[in-house]
Design a protein around this motif. Structure first.
Motif, PDB file in Angstrom:
ATOM      1  N   ALA A 232      81.540  31.527   5.175  1.00  0.00           N
ATOM      2  CA  ALA A 232      81.912  30.200   4.696  1.00  0.00           C
ATOM      3  C   ALA A 232      80.866  29.545   3.804  1.00  0.00           C
ATOM      4  CB  ALA A 232      82.204  29.282   5.894  1.00  0.00           C
ATOM      5  N   VAL A 233      79.775  30.240   3.523  1.00  0.00           N
ATOM      6  CA  VAL A 233      78.678  29.643   2.759  1.00  0.00           C
ATOM      7  C   VAL A 233      78.079  30.683   1.818  1.00  0.00           C
ATOM      8  CG1 VAL A 233      76.398  28.558   2.898  1.00  0.00           C
ATOM      9  CG2 VAL A 233      78.114  28.053   4.642  1.00  0.00           C
ATOM     10  N   ASP A 234      77.793  30.292   0.581  1.00  0.00           N
ATOM     11  CA  ASP A 234      77.010  31.103  -0.349  1.00  0.00           C
ATOM     12  C   ASP A 234      75.604  30.503  -0.396  1.00  0.00           C
ATOM     13  OD1 ASP A 234      79.224  32.635  -0.906  1.00  0.00           O
ATOM     14  OD2 ASP A 234      79.659  31.651  -2.823  1.00  0.00           O
ATOM     15  N   ALA A 235      74.613  31.240   0.097  1.00  0.00           N
ATOM     16  CA  ALA A 235      73.224  30.784   0.063  1.00  0.00           C
ATOM     17  C   ALA A 235      72.594  31.259  -1.238  1.00  0.00           C
ATOM     18  CB  ALA A 235      72.462  31.321   1.268  1.00  0.00           C
ATOM     19  N   CYS A 236      72.212  30.320  -2.095  1.00  0.00           N
ATOM     20  CA  CYS A 236      71.735  30.651  -3.442  1.00  0.00           C
ATOM     21  C   CYS A 236      70.365  30.035  -3.704  1.00  0.00           C
ATOM     22  CB  CYS A 236      72.718  30.131  -4.498  1.00  0.00           C
ATOM     23  SG  CYS A 236      74.416  30.715  -4.317  1.00  0.00           S
ATOM     24  N   VAL A 237      69.738  30.498  -4.780  1.00  0.00           N
ATOM     25  CA  VAL A 237      68.548  29.859  -5.323  1.00  0.00           C
ATOM     26  C   VAL A 237      68.787  29.620  -6.809  1.00  0.00           C
ATOM     27  CG1 VAL A 237      66.953  30.816  -3.631  1.00  0.00           C
ATOM     28  CG2 VAL A 237      67.386  32.056  -5.757  1.00  0.00           C
ATOM     29  N   ARG A 238      68.025  28.680  -7.363  1.00  0.00           N
ATOM     30  CA  ARG A 238      68.195  28.322  -8.774  1.00  0.00           C
ATOM     31  C   ARG A 238      66.822  28.226  -9.428  1.00  0.00           C
ATOM     32  NH1 ARG A 238      71.006  23.132  -8.703  1.00  0.00           N
ATOM     33  NH2 ARG A 238      68.939  22.206  -8.518  1.00  0.00           N
ATOM     34  N   ALA A 239      66.709  28.776 -10.616  1.00  0.00           N
ATOM     35  CA  ALA A 239      65.426  28.774 -11.317  1.00  0.00           C
ATOM     36  C   ALA A 239      65.633  28.448 -12.784  1.00  0.00           C
ATOM     37  CB  ALA A 239      64.740  30.125 -11.165  1.00  0.00           C
ATOM     38  N   ARG A 240      64.622  27.784 -13.354  1.00  0.00           N
ATOM     39  CA  ARG A 240      64.609  27.504 -14.789  1.00  0.00           C
ATOM     40  C   ARG A 240      63.414  28.154 -15.460  1.00  0.00           C
ATOM     41  NH1 ARG A 240      64.878  21.187 -15.426  1.00  0.00           N
ATOM     42  NH2 ARG A 240      65.313  21.727 -17.603  1.00  0.00           N
ATOM     43  N   ASP A 241      62.354  28.405 -14.690  1.00  0.00           N
ATOM     44  CA  ASP A 241      61.159  29.030 -15.231  1.00  0.00           C
ATOM     45  C   ASP A 241      61.452  30.478 -15.622  1.00  0.00           C
ATOM     46  OD1 ASP A 241      58.117  29.212 -15.515  1.00  0.00           O
ATOM     47  OD2 ASP A 241      58.565  30.839 -14.101  1.00  0.00           O
ATOM     48  N   PRO A 242      61.139  30.888 -16.862  1.00  0.00           N
ATOM     49  CA  PRO A 242      61.462  32.251 -17.307  1.00  0.00           C
ATOM     50  C   PRO A 242      60.865  33.341 -16.424  1.00  0.00           C
ATOM     51  CG  PRO A 242      60.885  30.881 -19.187  1.00  0.00           C
ATOM     52  CD  PRO A 242      60.586  30.068 -17.967  1.00  0.00           C
ATOM     53  N   GLU A 243      59.648  33.140 -15.935  1.00  0.00           N
ATOM     54  CA  GLU A 243      59.025  34.157 -15.086  1.00  0.00           C
ATOM     55  C   GLU A 243      59.774  34.282 -13.760  1.00  0.00           C
ATOM     56  OE1 GLU A 243      54.723  35.224 -12.976  1.00  0.00           O
ATOM     57  OE2 GLU A 243      54.862  33.654 -14.515  1.00  0.00           O
ATOM     58  N   ALA A 244      60.154  33.137 -13.176  1.00  0.00           N
ATOM     59  CA  ALA A 244      60.900  33.170 -11.918  1.00  0.00           C
ATOM     60  C   ALA A 244      62.265  33.823 -12.118  1.00  0.00           C
ATOM     61  CB  ALA A 244      61.050  31.762 -11.367  1.00  0.00           C
ATOM     62  N   ILE A 245      62.921  33.508 -13.231  1.00  0.00           N
ATOM     63  CA  ILE A 245      64.228  34.114 -13.521  1.00  0.00           C
ATOM     64  C   ILE A 245      64.089  35.630 -13.651  1.00  0.00           C
ATOM     65  CG2 ILE A 245      66.064  34.280 -15.250  1.00  0.00           C
ATOM     66  CD1 ILE A 245      65.615  31.279 -15.808  1.00  0.00           C
ATOM     67  N   ALA A 246      63.037  36.079 -14.317  1.00  0.00           N
ATOM     68  CA  ALA A 246      62.827  37.521 -14.485  1.00  0.00           C
ATOM     69  C   ALA A 246      62.603  38.199 -13.133  1.00  0.00           C
ATOM     70  CB  ALA A 246      61.643  37.763 -15.417  1.00  0.00           C
ATOM     71  N   ARG A 247      61.834  37.560 -12.265  1.00  0.00           N
ATOM     72  CA  ARG A 247      61.587  38.147 -10.946  1.00  0.00           C
ATOM     73  C   ARG A 247      62.879  38.227 -10.132  1.00  0.00           C
ATOM     74  NH1 ARG A 247      56.469  39.223  -9.738  1.00  0.00           N
ATOM     75  NH2 ARG A 247      54.744  38.066 -10.725  1.00  0.00           N
ATOM     76  N   LEU A 248      63.690  37.189 -10.219  1.00  0.00           N
ATOM     77  CA  LEU A 248      64.950  37.192  -9.486  1.00  0.00           C
ATOM     78  C   LEU A 248      65.902  38.250 -10.056  1.00  0.00           C
ATOM     79  CD1 LEU A 248      65.363  33.334  -9.093  1.00  0.00           C
ATOM     80  CD2 LEU A 248      65.045  34.960  -7.218  1.00  0.00           C
ATOM     81  N   ARG A 249      65.932  38.370 -11.352  1.00  0.00           N
ATOM     82  CA  ARG A 249      66.798  39.387 -11.970  1.00  0.00           C
ATOM     83  C   ARG A 249      66.377  40.792 -11.572  1.00  0.00           C
ATOM     84  NH1 ARG A 249      67.396  36.436 -17.900  1.00  0.00           N
ATOM     85  NH2 ARG A 249      69.335  35.315 -17.394  1.00  0.00           N
ATOM     86  N   ALA A 250      65.088  40.985 -11.335  1.00  0.00           N
ATOM     87  CA  ALA A 250      64.611  42.314 -10.951  1.00  0.00           C
ATOM     88  C   ALA A 250      65.140  42.746  -9.588  1.00  0.00           C
ATOM     89  CB  ALA A 250      63.084  42.336 -10.949  1.00  0.00           C
ATOM     90  N   GLY A 251      65.562  41.764  -8.787  1.00  0.00           N
ATOM     91  CA  GLY A 251      66.055  42.095  -7.456  1.00  0.00           C
ATOM     92  C   GLY A 251      67.565  42.091  -7.329  1.00  0.00           C
ATOM     93  N   THR A 252      68.288  41.850  -8.413  1.00  0.00           N
ATOM     94  CA  THR A 252      69.748  41.828  -8.331  1.00  0.00           C
ATOM     95  C   THR A 252      70.294  43.219  -8.032  1.00  0.00           C
ATOM     96  OG1 THR A 252      69.945  42.114 -10.731  1.00  0.00           O
ATOM     97  CG2 THR A 252      69.955  39.854  -9.881  1.00  0.00           C
ATOM     98  N   GLY A 253      71.415  43.221  -7.345  1.00  0.00           N
ATOM     99  CA  GLY A 253      72.046  44.479  -6.976  1.00  0.00           C
ATOM    100  C   GLY A 253      71.507  45.094  -5.704  1.00  0.00           C
ATOM    101  N   MET A 254      70.506  44.470  -5.089  1.00  0.00           N
ATOM    102  CA  MET A 254      69.938  44.967  -3.840  1.00  0.00           C
ATOM    103  C   MET A 254      70.043  43.895  -2.756  1.00  0.00           C
ATOM    104  SD  MET A 254      66.431  46.973  -4.909  1.00  0.00           S
ATOM    105  CE  MET A 254      65.864  45.748  -6.080  1.00  0.00           C
ATOM    106  N   PRO A 255      70.140  44.294  -1.482  1.00  0.00           N
ATOM    107  CA  PRO A 255      70.082  43.305  -0.400  1.00  0.00           C
ATOM    108  C   PRO A 255      68.744  42.565  -0.431  1.00  0.00           C
ATOM    109  CG  PRO A 255      70.903  45.407   0.416  1.00  0.00           C
ATOM    110  CD  PRO A 255      70.388  45.659  -0.970  1.00  0.00           C
ATOM    111  N   LEU A 256      68.770  41.292  -0.113  1.00  0.00           N
ATOM    112  CA  LEU A 256      67.549  40.488  -0.164  1.00  0.00           C
ATOM    113  C   LEU A 256      66.462  41.055   0.732  1.00  0.00           C
ATOM    114  CD1 LEU A 256      66.086  37.873  -1.075  1.00  0.00           C
ATOM    115  CD2 LEU A 256      67.081  36.746   0.919  1.00  0.00           C
ATOM    116  N   PHE A 257      66.833  41.526   1.927  1.00  0.00           N
ATOM    117  CA  PHE A 257      65.836  41.959   2.901  1.00  0.00           C
ATOM    118  C   PHE A 257      65.496  43.445   2.790  1.00  0.00           C
ATOM    119  CE2 PHE A 257      68.044  38.326   5.001  1.00  0.00           C
ATOM    120  CZ  PHE A 257      67.002  37.415   4.872  1.00  0.00           C
ATOM    121  N   ASP A 258      65.991  44.099   1.753  1.00  0.00           N
ATOM    122  CA  ASP A 258      65.607  45.488   1.505  1.00  0.00           C
ATOM    123  C   ASP A 258      64.123  45.519   1.135  1.00  0.00           C
ATOM    124  OD1 ASP A 258      65.142  48.035   0.268  1.00  0.00           O
ATOM    125  OD2 ASP A 258      67.285  48.225  -0.136  1.00  0.00           O
TER     126      ASP A 258
END
Length: 320
Positions: free
Chosen positions: A132-158
């Motif tokens: 019933a809930v989507d737990a998300c994060v939001r970033a505007r800093d380019p470095e933070a966005i790049a780090r988050l993109r590097a982890g897409t497609g994988m489980p967070l706790f992997d």
């Protein structure tokens, strides 16, 4: 035809009144992952730039879009030092579902952010797989966005996901979404051994997430309904951070009025020692909990001193 006393208009009135009260805290999430919004009485508040109910502060925001099938459920639960109370904001199982993503997923700009200046921030679903809930994060800093993109497609706790080691340092905005709205948290994420800050904050507890529950077993949610959020009126013997205060009879009476209107009539009757309904639907666990709450409240109302810590109330209830 007279409108229902607990119909959609009454629900909206309840939400508006609660939002206007700085003594009421809010939560949005599921068992093991929750975002909380609260504010100080003198804290600057910004109205939302659209028709949603809610507000933003420098530390967080809440934006609600109540639907006609939203059902508040007032309840009390017994804990070691006394009791907790809240109104769960529930939707039917058939309509509460969110996206249930199980890997980190980039969603694009957050066009529905509570503040206009955040709407170009990039939203990432953390992939916790909640119903019933989507737990998300939001970033505007380019470095933070790049780090988050590097982890897409994988489980967070992997262990191979590169997001984990950098999440605290990045401290992106946390944005928890449900069918009834959102809570946003801007405060930094506490580091290892740190404590949740006063004000808006989030909890993500992998051990509880693995249970797959939508709520604690002690919470008396009616069958067929799912709690997506909650409002937490001022408590009679503790403040928003769980610290003990002198017992406040007015706070006690205020919640009893909410319990009479929005609570389970069977549990209310059991708590007040009225005869139980034959063939009632209340579980024995919840009935016993109502009796324990009545006993604890009786001690407070009689002015008896109870020496107990309130710091473990949430954990005791969550693991019950």
């Amino acid at each position: 035809m007279q409108p229902s006393p607990n119909g959609p208009d009454a629900v909206v009135t309840l939400l508006r009144e609660a939002l206007s009260d700085p003594g009421t805290a809010w939560s949005l999430g599921s068992f093991g992952a929750i975002a909380e919004f609260m504010r100080d009485p003198e804290e600057a508040v910004l109205p939302l730039p659209d028709e949603r109910l809610g507000m933003a502060t420098a530390r967080g925001a809440i934006a609600l879009t109540p639907s006609s099938d939203l059902r508040p459920v007032a309840y009390e639960t017994a804990v070691a030092s006394g009791w907790n109370h809240a109104l769960a904001l529930c939707l039917p199982e058939a309509t509460c579902g969110m996206n249930r993503r199980t890997v980190v997923t980039e969603l694009g700009p957050d066009r529905e952010a509570a503040r206009v200046e955040d709407r170009d921030g990039i939203l990432f679903d953390l992939g916790l797989g909640l119903s019933a809930v989507d737990a998300c994060v939001r970033a505007r800093d380019p470095e933070a966005i790049a780090r988050l993109r590097a982890g897409t497609g994988m489980p967070l706790f992997d262990h191979a996901n590169p997001i984990g080691p950098h999440l605290v340092a990045m401290s992106p905005h946390r944005v928890f979404l449900a069918r009834i709205g959102r809570v946003e948290v801007y405060a930094p994420i506490p580091g290892p051994g740190g404590t949740s800050p006063e004000g808006p904050h989030t909890h993500v507890l992998p051990k509880l997430l693995r249970s797959g529950r939508t709520h604690a077993a002690t919470t008396p949610i009616p069958a067929g309904w799912v709690p997506c959020a909650g409002l937490h009126p001022a408590h009679p013997y503790k403040d928003m951070m769980g610290e003990r205060i002198a017992f406040d009879a007015e706070r006690y009476e205020a919640f009893q009025a909410l319990l009479d209107r929005w609570g389970d009539p069977e549990l209310v009757a059991i708590k007040r020692s009225e005869p139980e309904t034959p063939g009632g639907t209340v579980s024995s666990r919840h009935a016993q909990g109502a009796r324990r709450v009545a006993e604890a409240q009786g001690r407070y109302l009689r002015g008896e001193i109870i020496e107990a810590s309130v710091g473990d109330d949430e954990d005791a209830e969550a693991t019950a």
